[in-house]
Design a protein around this motif. Structure first.
Motif, PDB file in Angstrom:
ATOM      1  N   SER A 108      11.605   7.875   6.207  1.00  0.00           N
ATOM      2  CA  SER A 108      11.006   6.985   7.004  1.00  0.00           C
ATOM      3  C   SER A 108      10.776   5.754   6.636  1.00  0.00           C
ATOM      4  O   SER A 108      10.386   5.777   5.329  1.00  0.00           O
ATOM      5  CB  SER A 108       9.989   7.652   7.850  1.00  0.00           C
ATOM      6  OG  SER A 108      10.006   9.221   8.102  1.00  0.00           O
ATOM      7  N   PRO A 109      10.609   4.782   7.157  1.00  0.00           N
ATOM      8  CA  PRO A 109      10.188   3.179   6.589  1.00  0.00           C
ATOM      9  C   PRO A 109       8.601   3.516   5.900  1.00  0.00           C
ATOM     10  O   PRO A 109       7.934   4.161   6.306  1.00  0.00           O
ATOM     11  CB  PRO A 109      10.122   2.319   7.808  1.00  0.00           C
ATOM     12  CG  PRO A 109      10.835   3.179   8.784  1.00  0.00           C
ATOM     13  CD  PRO A 109      10.974   4.639   8.664  1.00  0.00           C
ATOM     14  N   PRO A 110       8.505   2.877   4.672  1.00  0.00           N
ATOM     15  CA  PRO A 110       7.131   2.996   4.080  1.00  0.00           C
ATOM     16  C   PRO A 110       6.229   2.286   5.046  1.00  0.00           C
ATOM     17  O   PRO A 110       6.455   1.241   5.705  1.00  0.00           O
ATOM     18  CB  PRO A 110       7.555   2.369   2.846  1.00  0.00           C
ATOM     19  CG  PRO A 110       9.016   2.142   2.532  1.00  0.00           C
ATOM     20  CD  PRO A 110       9.525   2.251   3.826  1.00  0.00           C
ATOM     21  N   LYS A 111       5.127   2.972   5.310  1.00  0.00           N
ATOM     22  CA  LYS A 111       4.152   2.457   5.980  1.00  0.00           C
ATOM     23  C   LYS A 111       2.938   2.143   5.105  1.00  0.00           C
ATOM     24  O   LYS A 111       2.196   2.780   4.115  1.00  0.00           O
ATOM     25  CB  LYS A 111       3.649   3.409   6.747  1.00  0.00           C
ATOM     26  CG  LYS A 111       4.620   4.236   7.867  1.00  0.00           C
ATOM     27  CD  LYS A 111       4.758   3.184   8.988  1.00  0.00           C
ATOM     28  CE  LYS A 111       5.803   3.915  10.040  1.00  0.00           C
ATOM     29  NZ  LYS A 111       6.139   3.115  11.034  1.00  0.00           N
ATOM     30  N   MET A 112       2.204   0.955   5.646  1.00  0.00           N
ATOM     31  CA  MET A 112       1.166   0.224   4.829  1.00  0.00           C
ATOM     32  C   MET A 112      -0.610   1.241   5.269  1.00  0.00           C
ATOM     33  O   MET A 112      -0.690   1.181   6.384  1.00  0.00           O
ATOM     34  CB  MET A 112       0.936  -1.118   5.259  1.00  0.00           C
ATOM     35  CG  MET A 112      -0.304  -1.733   4.821  1.00  0.00           C
ATOM     36  SD  MET A 112      -0.409  -3.415   5.244  1.00  0.00           S
ATOM     37  CE  MET A 112      -1.972  -4.133   4.650  1.00  0.00           C
TER      38      MET A 112
END
Lengths: 370, 111
Positions: A108-112
């Motif tokens: 999944s896209p990296p999340k901040m």
């Protein structure tokens, strides 16, 4: 992305201590942990690098909009400092570094989770110690880590731009071993970038009515501080900061990013961005489980996990972020600390913990990719 | 172009020294210091030696100043230059310490 177990080097203690990491086992608990490492593919590293660059640009855009709107109250910056912070941004006072904490599971896209934009630590481990580990343990593999080189380049560029500044002073709390070593390391790369340097404990800084001074009562022209802005503003000398007689690294505008209030502000400005998590100033602004964070919390302190429908403590000094669990490998929750140097993604360090919340005692584990 | 994402070389020049080799004392007593300000060099040298008088530096700043001395007469050490022979400067500049660091003694500054 996977976690590998491997035998530590027999003389790892001497080796990491020789690099300055003498806080590898604080209180008898391991902090540097090389009985494991994290392995990535090149594609996964590209995702982390791209997300870091994208997030930093979002943050700069957010600062620009906040300054234009004069909107600093939600970040708990005292009103007397608003114009001073805004002027720092309008001048584009140079920033040096920061570290995003990211959730990433390999697909999944990296999340901040947050941006440690003012006083990030775990720097020596990421820039130096894991680099030497790679050279010895995984020769021929690569590592997302050009932090050291980029720091030297950034300091050298500032030297080129500010030839009239005679020296950079370094300050922080010297009786904290990790802080002292971080300062010494940063002073090292600053010197390699061509600057004369000196250091003094934060309590030793003087004020002579016109400017901040060192122990010899010389004016402090440029000060690298490993000491949070939110503390400096509220201490006795805080009122003198607005005299603007010292160039600070990180600059005052970074305080707009180095607090958790930036999380709901980013979500307001860039809703549904793939690298952001829903966040709100109100508990009922987040559906389902969430994480309650104090606006000015540090290293996981006072972070509370709230189940669906569970109320938070409330108050205007808390924010709420949708829960995005860290991936678990061998029972360890893995967090990515992704570094920004001079405005560009520069490398990363892995932290892991049995608990869901990463704190200052969570282990640092090296990584590689191929 | 080298596609690698790691530093080519990592060299240190300061680190590896024993803990505290670079550090100085970790607290400062917050002593108040003063120095006298004078309109010109001659006025300064009426109070101090030529070596102790320096021209003030900085934007829109003129004049001369003497050396720093302890504001507390009772605790002045032997080498303290004191407030000058005439004790009649144009103005006195005060320097204090200890105005930062209180929060840091109670919590960890890194993040």
């Amino acid at each position: 992305m996977r976690r590998e177990m491997l035998p530590p080097r027999s003389d790892w203690r001497q080796k990491v201590e020789a690099l300055g990491l003498d806080f590898h086992t604080p209180g008898g608990e391991p902090y540097w942990w090389e009985a494991a490492c994290y392995a990535f593919s090149a594609g996964e590293i590209d995702l982390i690098e791209d997300a870091t660059d994208a997030l930093h640009q979002l943050c700069l855009e957010a600062v620009d909009r906040l300054v234009a709107a004069g909107d600093f109250g939600r970040q708990h910056i005292p009103e007397p400092f608003w114009s001073w912070v805004a002027a720092s941004w309008r001048r584009r006072d140079p920033d040096l570094y920061g570290r995003f904490d990211l959730v990433f599971d390999g697909s999944s896209p990296p999340k901040m989770l947050e941006y440690n934009a003012d006083t990030p630590t775990a720097l020596l481990e990421a820039a130096v110690v894991q680099w030497y580990w790679l050279e010895e343990v995984k020769p021929g593999c690569d590592q997302f880590n050009s932090i050291h080189e980029k720091l030297i380049s950034a300091w050298a560029e500032q030297r080129r731009l500010h030839p009239q500044t005679s020296r950079v002073d370094f300050t922080g709390v010297f009786d904290e071993p990790e802080d002292l070593r971080t300062l010494e390391y940063m002073r090292d790369v600053c010197g390699q970038g061509g600057w004369p340097t000196a250091q003094l404990d934060i309590s030793q800084i003087g004020w002579n009515g016109r400017c901040f001074t060192d122990l010899a009562e010389h004016t402090i022209e440029a000060l690298f501080k490993l000491y949070p802005w939110e503390w400096m503003l509220r201490e006795n000398f805080g009122e003198h900061l607005r005299a603007d007689c010292t160039a600070f690294i990180e600059p005052p505008w970074k305080m707009l990013l180095s607090n958790k209030a930036i999380l709901p502000i980013l979500w307001e400005m860039f809703p549904e961005h793939p690298n952001l998590l829903p966040a709100s100033f109100q508990r009922d602004g987040i559906r389902g489980p969430c994480v309650e964070k104090p606006v000015h919390g540090r290293e996981g302190a006072e972070v509370r996990l709230l189940g669906a429908g569970e109320a938070g403590l409330g108050g205007n000094d808390r924010i709420y972020q949708a829960k995005c669990p860290l991936p678990v490998f061998d029972g360890m929750h893995a967090l990515i600390g992704s570094w920004v140097i001079d405005g560009k993604a520069a490398g990363m360090g892995m932290r892991e913990d049995r608990a869901q919340v990463t704190t200052n005692t969570s282990r640092f584990v090296p990584h590689y990719f191929r | 172009m080298d596609p690698r994402k790691r530093s080519n070389i990592v060299l240190l020049t300061l680190l590896g020294l024993p803990f505290g080799a670079i550090a100085v004392a970790n607290s400062f007593p917050g002593e108040e210091l003063r120095r006298n300000l004078y309109p010109d060099r001659a006025a300064c040298e009426r109070d101090y030696s030529a070596q102790q008088c320096e021209q003030r530096t900085g934007t829109n700043i003129t004049g001369w100043h003497g050396p720093y001395y302890s504001a507390n007469q009772a605790t002045r050490a032997g080498g303290d230059p004191g407030p000058g022979r005439t004790g009649a400067p144009a103005a006195i500049e005060t320097s204090t310490r200890g105005g930062f660091g209180n929060f840091g003694r109670a919590g960890h500054a890194g993040s």
